[in-house]
Scaffold this motif. Sequence first.
Motif, PDB file in Angstrom:
ATOM      1  N   GLY A 195     -50.068  64.846 -23.499  1.00  0.00           N
ATOM      2  CA  GLY A 195     -51.527  64.812 -23.498  1.00  0.00           C
ATOM      3  C   GLY A 195     -52.088  63.810 -24.498  1.00  0.00           C
ATOM      4  N   ASP A 196     -51.290  63.465 -25.522  1.00  0.00           N
ATOM      5  CA  ASP A 196     -51.752  62.513 -26.538  1.00  0.00           C
ATOM      6  C   ASP A 196     -51.843  61.098 -25.994  1.00  0.00           C
ATOM      7  N   VAL A 197     -51.120  60.854 -24.908  1.00  0.00           N
ATOM      8  CA  VAL A 197     -51.055  59.484 -24.391  1.00  0.00           C
ATOM      9  C   VAL A 197     -51.510  59.385 -22.936  1.00  0.00           C
TER      10      VAL A 197
ATOM     11  N   PHE B 128     -49.316  56.147 -18.067  1.00  0.00           N
ATOM     12  CA  PHE B 128     -49.985  56.586 -19.290  1.00  0.00           C
ATOM     13  C   PHE B 128     -51.111  55.611 -19.577  1.00  0.00           C
ATOM     14  N   ASP B 129     -52.010  56.009 -20.424  1.00  0.00           N
ATOM     15  CA  ASP B 129     -53.156  55.179 -20.773  1.00  0.00           C
ATOM     16  C   ASP B 129     -52.786  54.324 -21.985  1.00  0.00           C
ATOM     17  N   GLU B 130     -52.772  53.003 -21.785  1.00  0.00           N
ATOM     18  CA  GLU B 130     -52.331  52.096 -22.841  1.00  0.00           C
ATOM     19  C   GLU B 130     -53.190  52.228 -24.096  1.00  0.00           C
ATOM     20  N   GLY B 131     -54.491  52.299 -23.909  1.00  0.00           N
ATOM     21  CA  GLY B 131     -55.377  52.425 -25.070  1.00  0.00           C
ATOM     22  C   GLY B 131     -55.168  53.722 -25.820  1.00  0.00           C
ATOM     23  N   THR B 132     -54.998  54.816 -25.069  1.00  0.00           N
ATOM     24  CA  THR B 132     -54.766  56.113 -25.694  1.00  0.00           C
ATOM     25  C   THR B 132     -53.440  56.109 -26.438  1.00  0.00           C
ATOM     26  N   LEU B 133     -52.420  55.505 -25.817  1.00  0.00           N
ATOM     27  CA  LEU B 133     -51.115  55.403 -26.474  1.00  0.00           C
ATOM     28  C   LEU B 133     -51.218  54.614 -27.776  1.00  0.00           C
ATOM     29  N   THR B 134     -51.896  53.480 -27.731  1.00  0.00           N
ATOM     30  CA  THR B 134     -52.041  52.644 -28.930  1.00  0.00           C
ATOM     31  C   THR B 134     -52.746  53.401 -30.043  1.00  0.00           C
ATOM     32  N   ASN B 135     -53.814  54.108 -29.693  1.00  0.00           N
ATOM     33  CA  ASN B 135     -54.534  54.885 -30.708  1.00  0.00           C
ATOM     34  C   ASN B 135     -53.657  55.981 -31.292  1.00  0.00           C
ATOM     35  N   ALA B 136     -52.863  56.624 -30.438  1.00  0.00           N
ATOM     36  CA  ALA B 136     -51.980  57.692 -30.914  1.00  0.00           C
ATOM     37  C   ALA B 136     -50.927  57.141 -31.870  1.00  0.00           C
ATOM     38  N   VAL B 137     -50.353  55.984 -31.526  1.00  0.00           N
ATOM     39  CA  VAL B 137     -49.343  55.365 -32.400  1.00  0.00           C
ATOM     40  C   VAL B 137     -49.962  54.949 -33.722  1.00  0.00           C
ATOM     41  N   ASN B 138     -51.151  54.353 -33.656  1.00  0.00           N
ATOM     42  CA  ASN B 138     -51.825  53.939 -34.893  1.00  0.00           C
ATOM     43  C   ASN B 138     -52.150  55.123 -35.782  1.00  0.00           C
ATOM     44  N   GLY B 139     -52.268  56.296 -35.195  1.00  0.00           N
ATOM     45  CA  GLY B 139     -52.585  57.493 -35.973  1.00  0.00           C
ATOM     46  C   GLY B 139     -51.371  58.167 -36.593  1.00  0.00           C
TER      47      GLY B 139
ATOM     48  N   TYR C 245     -42.542  67.178 -17.340  1.00  0.00           N
ATOM     49  CA  TYR C 245     -42.953  65.972 -18.056  1.00  0.00           C
ATOM     50  C   TYR C 245     -44.462  65.900 -18.234  1.00  0.00           C
ATOM     51  N   SER C 246     -45.175  66.265 -17.212  1.00  0.00           N
ATOM     52  CA  SER C 246     -46.633  66.165 -17.308  1.00  0.00           C
ATOM     53  C   SER C 246     -47.219  67.186 -18.268  1.00  0.00           C
ATOM     54  N   ALA C 247     -46.651  68.385 -18.276  1.00  0.00           N
ATOM     55  CA  ALA C 247     -47.210  69.447 -19.113  1.00  0.00           C
ATOM     56  C   ALA C 247     -46.434  69.637 -20.412  1.00  0.00           C
ATOM     57  N   GLU C 248     -45.127  69.431 -20.349  1.00  0.00           N
ATOM     58  CA  GLU C 248     -44.294  69.769 -21.489  1.00  0.00           C
ATOM     59  C   GLU C 248     -43.738  68.561 -22.222  1.00  0.00           C
ATOM     60  N   TYR C 249     -43.945  67.359 -21.691  1.00  0.00           N
ATOM     61  CA  TYR C 249     -43.312  66.187 -22.301  1.00  0.00           C
ATOM     62  C   TYR C 249     -43.782  65.990 -23.735  1.00  0.00           C
TER      63      TYR C 249
END
Length: 466
Positions: free
Chosen positions: A81-83, A123-134, A60-64
């Motif tokens: 890694g995106d989130v 996971f990082d909430e801000g990173t997740l939000t940015n990834a979804v917005n992208g 999960y950490s590397a391949e998720y």
Amino acid sequence: MKKTGMLVRGALLAAVFIVMSAQAVLADDTTRFVPGTKVNGIGIGGLTVEEAKTQIEGFYSAEYKLTIKEKDGKTETLKGGDVGYKAAAPEGLSAILDEQNASGRVSGPSADNSHSVNMSVQFDEGTLTNAVNGLSCISGSDIVVTQNAHITAYQEGTPFTIIPEVQGNNVDKEKVLALIREAVKSGSSEVDLAATGCYVTVSVTAEDAALKDLCDTMNRCRDMVITYQFGEQTIKLEGETICTWILGSTQDGLVDVNYDMAAAFVKSMADQFDTAGKTRAFHTTTGKDLNLTGPYGWKIDQAGETASLIAMIRTGQSQLREPVYSKKAQDRTTDWGNTYVEIDLTNQHVYMYKDGALAWDAPCVTGNVSKNYTTPEGIYSLTYKQTDRILRGEKKADGTYEYESHVDYWMPFNGGIGLHDASWRSKFGGTIYQYGGSHGCINLPSAKAQTLYDMVYTGIPVICYN
């Protein structure tokens, strides 16, 4: 050649024997999961609980990755890694192993050793939000925004019409973010935006009956006229002006009127026609022309009239009306009309006019000037009238009152100031008020006060002047 073939067959048999032996060993080793065991699709057969935990966390950490299924067969992928993804295997692994041991450690093609567990992830909430917005389904260049059928904006000289709906491919960003957040939390590998209702859909079509009725009402507004009556004067609110206030429709399907514009129109009428608190010319009995002000007069209830005006506009029907008033006078030409009480403070005399003719008069004594109890000028109205009343001054520290006076006829018009009988006086008029006057009230002879009491009514104008 024959010897060589026998050697190969022997080697194969030996290998099969070794594998079968190994599987047998695994099948019998109660510290390890049986062959073919999978958790969330990750193979952990032959591993101990700790080894399985390492295997799952590492995957999960590397391949998720999370596959996002979109319309028209499109997919997008978010990687761990995106989130800022990190996973921890659940405590339930031991329970799975215990269950296998308790059920005889069954394995092979016919055995179902696949399990689903909820992962403990971070996971990082801000990173997740940015990834979804992208994601292209949110910020892509080929997005067509879904639009309900709606009515055109106002254009001078042009009727309102219905613009048909557009079914686009845009998503509800908050729904998508919530869906992906939950999927990442649970370690899911796939989400389907269409199946979970993330796409914005048309809710109002051009054939919607309510929309058609609204359009018809808005077009009636173009031709309506609301005429306000102020005595002999009128103010007309034309349909073309009304239409510039229309914003569209409310959530309830009503004509949405710009409140601030409607309120500004009502205020303009109040500025023009309100008289309460404004200076007005009064012609006295003695022939003087004075400029007086006071609370009596016309006053539009601006909030109430704005609400009424908006309600009228929503009907699309022309109307003739008076505005909602918070205060009303007797006449639009002259506020006090031809029936009123007149108090001449300088000459210490009171007059009562009925239907334009002098119906009653009497000398009086008003507020004591020397003690700063001078009766104030102004245009007022009778608040109420009452018989057998005790008038009291301010309450003193010892609990008594500054004064207590019984009167038979009490007629207040300005707070605690009013007309009343004064049986304790033997003289009225003249200059008594300058040094021996009242606390501000208008003292009258008893018989005269009784007659006036029978003639006046709540709301009759009372005009005081010097």
